[in-house]
Design a protein around this motif. Structure first.
Motif, short mmCIF file in Angstrom:
data_model
loop_
_atom_site.label_atom_id
_atom_site.label_comp_id
_atom_site.label_asym_id
_atom_site.label_seq_id
_atom_site.Cartn_x
_atom_site.Cartn_y
_atom_site.Cartn_z
N ILE A 1 0.84 -1.20 0.00
CA ILE A 1 0.00 0.00 0.00
C ILE A 1 0.87 1.26 0.00
O ILE A 1 2.09 1.19 0.15
CB ILE A 1 -0.98 -0.01 1.19
N ARG A 2 0.24 2.42 -0.18
CA ARG A 2 0.98 3.68 -0.37
C ARG A 2 1.89 4.03 0.79
O ARG A 2 2.92 4.68 0.62
CB ARG A 2 0.01 4.83 -0.62
N SER A 3 1.50 3.64 1.98
CA SER A 3 2.32 3.95 3.14
C SER A 3 2.11 2.90 4.21
O SER A 3 0.98 2.44 4.43
CB SER A 3 1.97 5.34 3.70
N GLU A 4 3.21 2.52 4.84
CA GLU A 4 3.15 1.63 6.01
C GLU A 4 3.61 2.38 7.26
O GLU A 4 3.78 1.78 8.31
CB GLU A 4 4.04 0.41 5.77
N GLY A 5 3.78 3.69 7.10
CA GLY A 5 4.25 4.52 8.20
C GLY A 5 3.36 5.72 8.41
O GLY A 5 2.25 5.61 8.93
N ARG A 6 3.82 6.87 7.96
CA ARG A 6 3.17 8.14 8.29
C ARG A 6 1.72 8.21 7.80
O ARG A 6 0.86 8.77 8.46
CB ARG A 6 3.99 9.28 7.69
N MET B 1 6.14 6.35 14.92
CA MET B 1 4.80 6.93 15.12
C MET B 1 3.69 5.89 15.05
O MET B 1 2.57 6.15 15.51
CB MET B 1 4.54 8.06 14.11
N GLN B 2 3.98 4.69 14.49
CA GLN B 2 2.96 3.65 14.39
C GLN B 2 3.21 2.47 15.33
O GLN B 2 2.38 1.57 15.41
CB GLN B 2 2.85 3.14 12.94
N HIS B 3 4.33 2.46 15.99
CA HIS B 3 4.62 1.33 16.88
C HIS B 3 3.57 1.22 17.98
O HIS B 3 3.12 2.21 18.55
CB HIS B 3 6.01 1.49 17.50
N GLY B 4 3.16 -0.02 18.23
CA GLY B 4 2.17 -0.28 19.27
C GLY B 4 0.73 -0.15 18.83
O GLY B 4 -0.18 -0.27 19.66
N LYS B 5 0.50 0.07 17.52
CA LYS B 5 -0.86 0.32 17.05
C LYS B 5 -1.41 -0.83 16.20
O LYS B 5 -2.35 -0.63 15.43
CB LYS B 5 -0.91 1.62 16.25
N ALA B 6 -0.86 -2.02 16.34
CA ALA B 6 -1.32 -3.14 15.52
C ALA B 6 -2.80 -3.44 15.74
O ALA B 6 -3.52 -3.78 14.78
CB ALA B 6 -0.47 -4.39 15.80
N GLU B 7 -3.26 -3.32 16.97
CA GLU B 7 -4.68 -3.62 17.24
C GLU B 7 -5.60 -2.70 16.46
O GLU B 7 -6.69 -3.11 16.03
CB GLU B 7 -4.96 -3.51 18.75
N ARG B 8 -5.19 -1.47 16.26
CA ARG B 8 -6.00 -0.54 15.46
C ARG B 8 -6.11 -1.05 14.02
O ARG B 8 -7.19 -0.99 13.42
CB ARG B 8 -5.38 0.85 15.50
N ALA B 9 -5.00 -1.55 13.48
CA ALA B 9 -5.04 -2.10 12.12
C ALA B 9 -5.90 -3.35 12.05
O ALA B 9 -6.65 -3.54 11.09
CB ALA B 9 -3.62 -2.40 11.66
N LEU C 1 6.91 16.32 0.32
CA LEU C 1 5.95 15.67 -0.58
C LEU C 1 4.91 14.90 0.22
O LEU C 1 5.19 13.82 0.75
CB LEU C 1 6.68 14.72 -1.55
N ASP C 2 3.72 15.44 0.33
CA ASP C 2 2.65 14.77 1.06
C ASP C 2 2.32 13.43 0.40
O ASP C 2 2.20 13.32 -0.82
CB ASP C 2 1.38 15.64 1.08
N GLY C 3 2.14 12.42 1.24
CA GLY C 3 1.75 11.11 0.75
C GLY C 3 2.88 10.22 0.30
O GLY C 3 2.68 9.03 0.07
N TRP C 4 4.10 10.78 0.17
CA TRP C 4 5.24 9.96 -0.23
C TRP C 4 5.88 9.32 1.00
O TRP C 4 6.11 9.97 2.00
CB TRP C 4 6.27 10.83 -0.97
N GLU C 5 6.18 8.05 0.92
CA GLU C 5 6.61 7.28 2.09
C GLU C 5 7.92 7.77 2.69
O GLU C 5 8.11 7.72 3.90
CB GLU C 5 6.72 5.79 1.71
N ALA D 1 14.27 8.69 5.38
CA ALA D 1 14.10 9.56 6.54
C ALA D 1 13.26 8.89 7.62
O ALA D 1 13.49 9.10 8.82
CB ALA D 1 13.43 10.87 6.10
N LEU D 2 12.30 8.06 7.21
CA LEU D 2 11.46 7.36 8.17
C LEU D 2 12.29 6.43 9.05
O LEU D 2 12.11 6.39 10.28
CB LEU D 2 10.38 6.56 7.43
N ALA D 3 13.20 5.69 8.43
CA ALA D 3 14.02 4.73 9.18
C ALA D 3 15.16 5.41 9.93
O ALA D 3 15.53 4.98 11.02
CB ALA D 3 14.58 3.67 8.23
N GLY D 4 15.71 6.48 9.33
CA GLY D 4 16.93 7.09 9.86
C GLY D 4 18.14 6.46 9.20
O GLY D 4 18.22 5.24 9.05
#
Length: 532
Positions: free
Chosen positions: A224-229, A260-268, A334-338, A342-345
């Protein structure tokens, strides 16, 4: 009657999730012909193997494989086969090797995907999906292979790497290529919406192509388009396509990307369960690691890829373009770009494979470390490396949380896929995904029962991919079988030493023939192209 092969004195884990039982399995030609409880079966056999109370289960189905080109270089696919993988699902993330009808397209496509699918000196003799699968069978292959048709591939055939939306005629031509591939036996459609050219598609384009699956009942498989932000809007887009078109959905490498998404698996999980209540057949897969792996060029903004590989290399060597992409990455412009680098560092982006001997020493080093050694910034170090290697660099990204990995692995809708890239110093999942499940998460941590773990590697992925003859030990189904010792099975592959085969996988049978025997590949190539 006598069978060709009898595996006796086994603990049979049949793939359904039901409790194991002791018995024997008879194989005639390429099918399971007998499943017998107990030891007093009276069945004769041309060959009998006493497995000495080891587990016998269906062969593992890898729902996310990138061996599309590697299988021509190494048709045994030993790193996968010795894990117990008997079926590989190719054409992932929108990238299939067929259809390929564009003039000169094969060379450009291979350059674009070299870090993901590998490179080969073999001439691309195929155009259609049928011709590609025929080429696989003619060359021989040890495991079975099935193929998804790639969204990126059909877009490239029609539009090249253009970043614009298709016109009506181009979209119709793309849809025709999807249908052609499905008629040729492709088992579904994949997309990779962080990768070019798929990233240029809007929802209408994606949905129009996915709608062609409806008459066939085959899955739409998506990175999918993003697995993070932007994870949540990306999941919504995916679910809505499935609901509106009435097609099965399969989520590639289910993860919670970035802090920012860690710990949110139940929401998914809640989103997935709500989708199923809407009537959407939704499944997913996961690799059991806290790091991913892909092309290093995926760190670049989408506009850098819009003129094909040659255009990308020109941009990377242009000072103005280099400054623009540097700001896009560091400032998240760029909004929407994964923006996965930068996400990983950059300290967590590790080089996995480099083609040249000159830069081979960088394998296993982070981009931050390479930048320090070269006395430059991490973005410039990565861009310079891509230029020097003509984009053919792959990376490992450490950006996941072990708690999320465990939660997702425990979720009943999730099967197992390796997503492994070959070559260099690869991610250990290339050699270790399936035995890691059995050794770490079953035996050592008791997270899963052995029956549930096997279900996630056999009948669940077979059902998700529509492979009706695979995934269960039952008379009349394909004789793809794995024999392993549950007390010792384990992955021996690590990030430091990833090219190590597992322990405890004794035998692997593909279509009734031993492809692995006593822990070693036999050299036989009994695999086939699996088509719908």
């Amino acid at each position: 009657m006598a069978v060709d092969l009898l595996l006796e004195n086994a603990r049979i884990v049949d793939g359904t999730g039901a409790p194991w039982f002791r018995g024997s399995i008879g194989v005639t030609d390429d099918e399971i012909s007998h499943v017998l409880r107990g030891t007093d079966h009276g069945l004769g056999a041309a060959e009998t193997v006493d497995v000495d109370d080891a587990v016998v289960c269906p062969g593992f189905v890898d729902t996310h494989s990138h061996s599309d080109i590697e299988l021509f270089e190494d048709p045994t696919l030993a790193p996968k086969l010795r894990q117990g993988v008997t079926t590989e699902v190719l054409g992932q993330d929108g990238f299939s090797m067929a259809p390929m009808h564009r003039e000169g397209g094969a060379e450009e496509w291979q350059t674009q995907l070299g870090a993901l699918a590998g490179r080969s000196d073999r001439e691309w003799t195929w155009g259609s999906t049928t011709e590609y699968l025929d080429a696989v069978e003619e060359g021989g292959v040890a495991p079975n292979v099935a193929m998804l048709v790639g969204h990126g591939t059909v877009r490239f055939n029609v539009m090249g790497m253009d970043s614009r939306a298709p016109d009506d005629a181009e979209l119709a031509e793309m849809a025709d290529l999807v249908v052609e591939a499905l008629e040729d036996g492709a088992i579904g459609l994949s997309t990779g919406l962080i990768y070019t050219p798929c990233v240029y598609a809007d929802t209408d384009e994606v949905q129009a192509l996915a709608s062609e699956l409806a008459p066939y009942g085959r899955p739409f498989v998506a990175h999918i388009r993003s697995e993070g932000r932007w994870l949540w809007t990306s999941l919504d887009e995916f679910v809505d396509i499935g609901a509106e078109e009435g097609i099965p959905l399969h989520l590639s490498h289910f993860k919670m990307g970035g802090p920012m998404q860690h710990g949110k698996a139940e929401r998914a999980f809640g989103i997935i369960e709500a989708a199923r209540e809407r009537g959407v057949d939704f499944t997913a897969e996961q690799y059991p690691y806290t790091a991913g792996s892909t092309m290093l060029s995926a760190i670049l903004p989408p506009w850098v890829h819009a003129e094909g590989p040659d255009g990308t290399l020109e941009y990377l060597q242009d000072d103005d373009a280099r400054e623009r992409l540097r700001e896009d990455i560091t400032e998240w412009r760029l909004d929407g770009w994964e923006n996965i680098g930068a996400l990983a560092g950059w300290e967590n982006v590790v080089i996995a494979n480099i083609p040249s001997e000159e830069n081979e020493a960088y394998e296993g080093m982070s981009v931050a470390e390479i930048a320090a050694e070269r006395a430059t910034g991490p973005i410039d170090a990565a861009c310079d490396l891509l230029v020097e290697e003509e984009l053919g660099v792959s990376m490992t990204l450490h950006l996941l949380d072990e708690g999320d990995v465990r939660d997702i692995l425990s979720y009943e809708r999730v099967c197992i896929g390796s997503d492994g890239l070959f070559g260099g110093k690869p991610h250990p999942r290339v050699y270790g995904t399936f035995p890691r499940i059995l050794g770490t998460y079953v035996r050592e941590e008791n997270l899963l029962t052995i029956e549930e773990a096997v279900r996630k590697m056999t009948s669940l992925p077979a059902r998700a991919m529509g492979l009706d003859e695979k995934g269960i030990v039952r008379p009349g189904l394909d004789a793809d079988l794995v024999v392993f010792q549950p007390e010792i099975v384990e992955s021996r592959a690590t990030f430091e030493n990833p090219r190590r085969h597992p322990r405890g996988i004794d035998h692997v049978v593909v279509n009734g023939e031993f492809a692995v025997r006593d822990g070693e590949t036999t050299g036989d190539l009994p695999g086939r192209a699996v088509t719908k």
